[in-house]
Design a protein around this motif. Structure first.
Motif, PDB file in Angstrom:
ATOM      1  N   ASP A 188       0.829  -1.209   0.000  1.00  0.00           N
ATOM      2  CA  ASP A 188       0.000   0.000   0.000  1.00  0.00           C
ATOM      3  C   ASP A 188       0.863   1.260   0.000  1.00  0.00           C
ATOM      4  N   ALA A 189       1.914   1.259   0.812  1.00  0.00           N
ATOM      5  CA  ALA A 189       2.788   2.433   0.885  1.00  0.00           C
ATOM      6  C   ALA A 189       3.488   2.670  -0.457  1.00  0.00           C
ATOM      7  N   ASP A 192       0.916   3.995  -2.931  1.00  0.00           N
ATOM      8  CA  ASP A 192       0.644   5.407  -2.638  1.00  0.00           C
ATOM      9  C   ASP A 192       1.764   6.294  -3.172  1.00  0.00           C
ATOM     10  N   THR A 195       1.554   6.926  -6.906  1.00  0.00           N
ATOM     11  CA  THR A 195       0.541   7.895  -7.338  1.00  0.00           C
ATOM     12  C   THR A 195       1.087   9.318  -7.341  1.00  0.00           C
ATOM     13  N   THR A 196       2.231   9.545  -6.671  1.00  0.00           N
ATOM     14  CA  THR A 196       2.813  10.893  -6.620  1.00  0.00           C
ATOM     15  C   THR A 196       3.831  11.127  -7.722  1.00  0.00           C
ATOM     16  N   ARG A 205      -5.808   9.690  -7.369  1.00  0.00           N
ATOM     17  CA  ARG A 205      -5.077   8.536  -6.841  1.00  0.00           C
ATOM     18  C   ARG A 205      -5.830   7.232  -7.077  1.00  0.00           C
ATOM     19  N   ARG A 209      -4.313   3.808  -8.764  1.00  0.00           N
ATOM     20  CA  ARG A 209      -4.347   2.524  -8.056  1.00  0.00           C
ATOM     21  C   ARG A 209      -5.065   1.467  -8.894  1.00  0.00           C
TER      22      ARG A 209
END
Length: 311
Positions: A188-189, A192, A195-196, A205, A209
């Protein structure tokens, strides 16, 4: 230079002795974007191996400092790729990896699996999404490159052929892939963080995902308990990748290599860095007790690049 001229030129090189030059051109000239993306997805596979995912989750390095860990991984591997295993910087990079891995209870089996993902996943990615697949010479050079990297890192029983790497990956995944809290947290990290990255940061986002899930196979989705995208979403995602591949196929060949340090998503060292500063530095030994059955790669007992036979 025509679009396929570099492939034909590399075919004249010997993958047994010139594998570093072949792989360097493949990674930095022919497929820099594809190799970077595919190695990112290779990391997701490692999180689905419980012993790896749980260890990464417990360290907190890939959840609390995920940007830096992502950057460190890319830059350390970058130094080996750019300068070569026999160079001063390449040796320093492998030494850093050995020091970091030696602080944790990492088995030889886990080390080999991670190595296998770096060989197999990019080739499969290029088959599915690249503007062309790897040639036989390029695939062999990739195998030799990572087999030699594994030897310098002190791994035992490193596969020497494409078939052996593929068999190792498939066997390990069928035997061990599964859910752990740590593995999912690290996945998950990482997602995330992705997405940046530009141009992902321009889209919501949730869209990034979902797009990423659509590029994962069912085995990986089940292990991480990610939702399986619908058939239309999968079709749209893969169609977008095919359109990109078609566009890249018509571009002029790249003439300047693109290394990881030049990527916009590498953001932890705006003032520069040295290889010796990268990675983690546990100061009190291994933060996790080793069980009786653990086999760890330890820089005190494992040959680094300077001690490897034939270096």
């Amino acid at each position: 230079m025509g679009r396929y001229d570099r492939r034909d030129l590399l075919a004249t090189l010997d993958p047994e002795t010139e594998f570093e030059e072949i792989y360097r051109q493949v990674a930095t000239l022919e497929f820099p974007w594809d190799l970077n993306q595919s190695l990112g997805f290779a990391l997701f596979r490692t999180y689905a191996v419980p012993s790896i995912g749980e260890l990464l989750g417990r360290t907190g390095e890939f959840t609390e400092r995920v940007q830096k860990r992502y950057d460190d991984t890319g830059l350390i591997l970058d130094a080996v790729l750019e300068h070569g295993l026999g160079s001063t910087r390449g040796r320093a990079a492998v030494r850093r990896m050995n020091q970091m891995h030696g602080a944790y209870p990492i088995s030889n089996e886990d080390m080999l699996y991670v190595l296998a993902t770096f060989v197999v996943v990019p080739a499969r990615w290029l088959d599915d999404h690249g503007w062309r697949p790897l040639s036989a010479v390029e695939q062999r050079a990739s195998v030799r490159y990572y087999a030699e990297l594994g030897r310098h890192m002190g791994m035992r029983d490193v596969p020497q052929t494409w078939a052996q790497f593929t068999a190792l990956l498939e066997t390990r995944e069928l035997r061990t892939f599964g859910w752990t809290d740590g593995g999912r947290a690290v996945a998950d990290a990482t997602l995330d963080l992705m997405t940046t990255f530009p141009p992902n940061h321009l889209a919501p986002r949730a869209v990034i995902r979902t797009f990423s899930h659509a590029l994962m196979d069912d085995r990986l989705l089940r292990a991480l308990r990610y939702p399986r995208p619908s058939a239309p979403v999968r079709w749209a995602s893969r169609a977008a990748m095919r359109l990109r591949a078609a566009a890249v196929r018509r571009m002029r060949p790249r003439t300047e290599p693109r290394f990881a340090r030049q990527l916009p998503q590498i953001r932890s060292y705006p003032g520069g860095y040295t290889v010796d500063e990268l990675g983690t530095f546990p100061t009190r030994g291994c933060p996790f007790p080793r069980g009786a059955g653990d086999e760890a790669t330890d820089p005190a007992t494992t040959p680094g690049p300077g001690a490897a036979p034939g270096s």
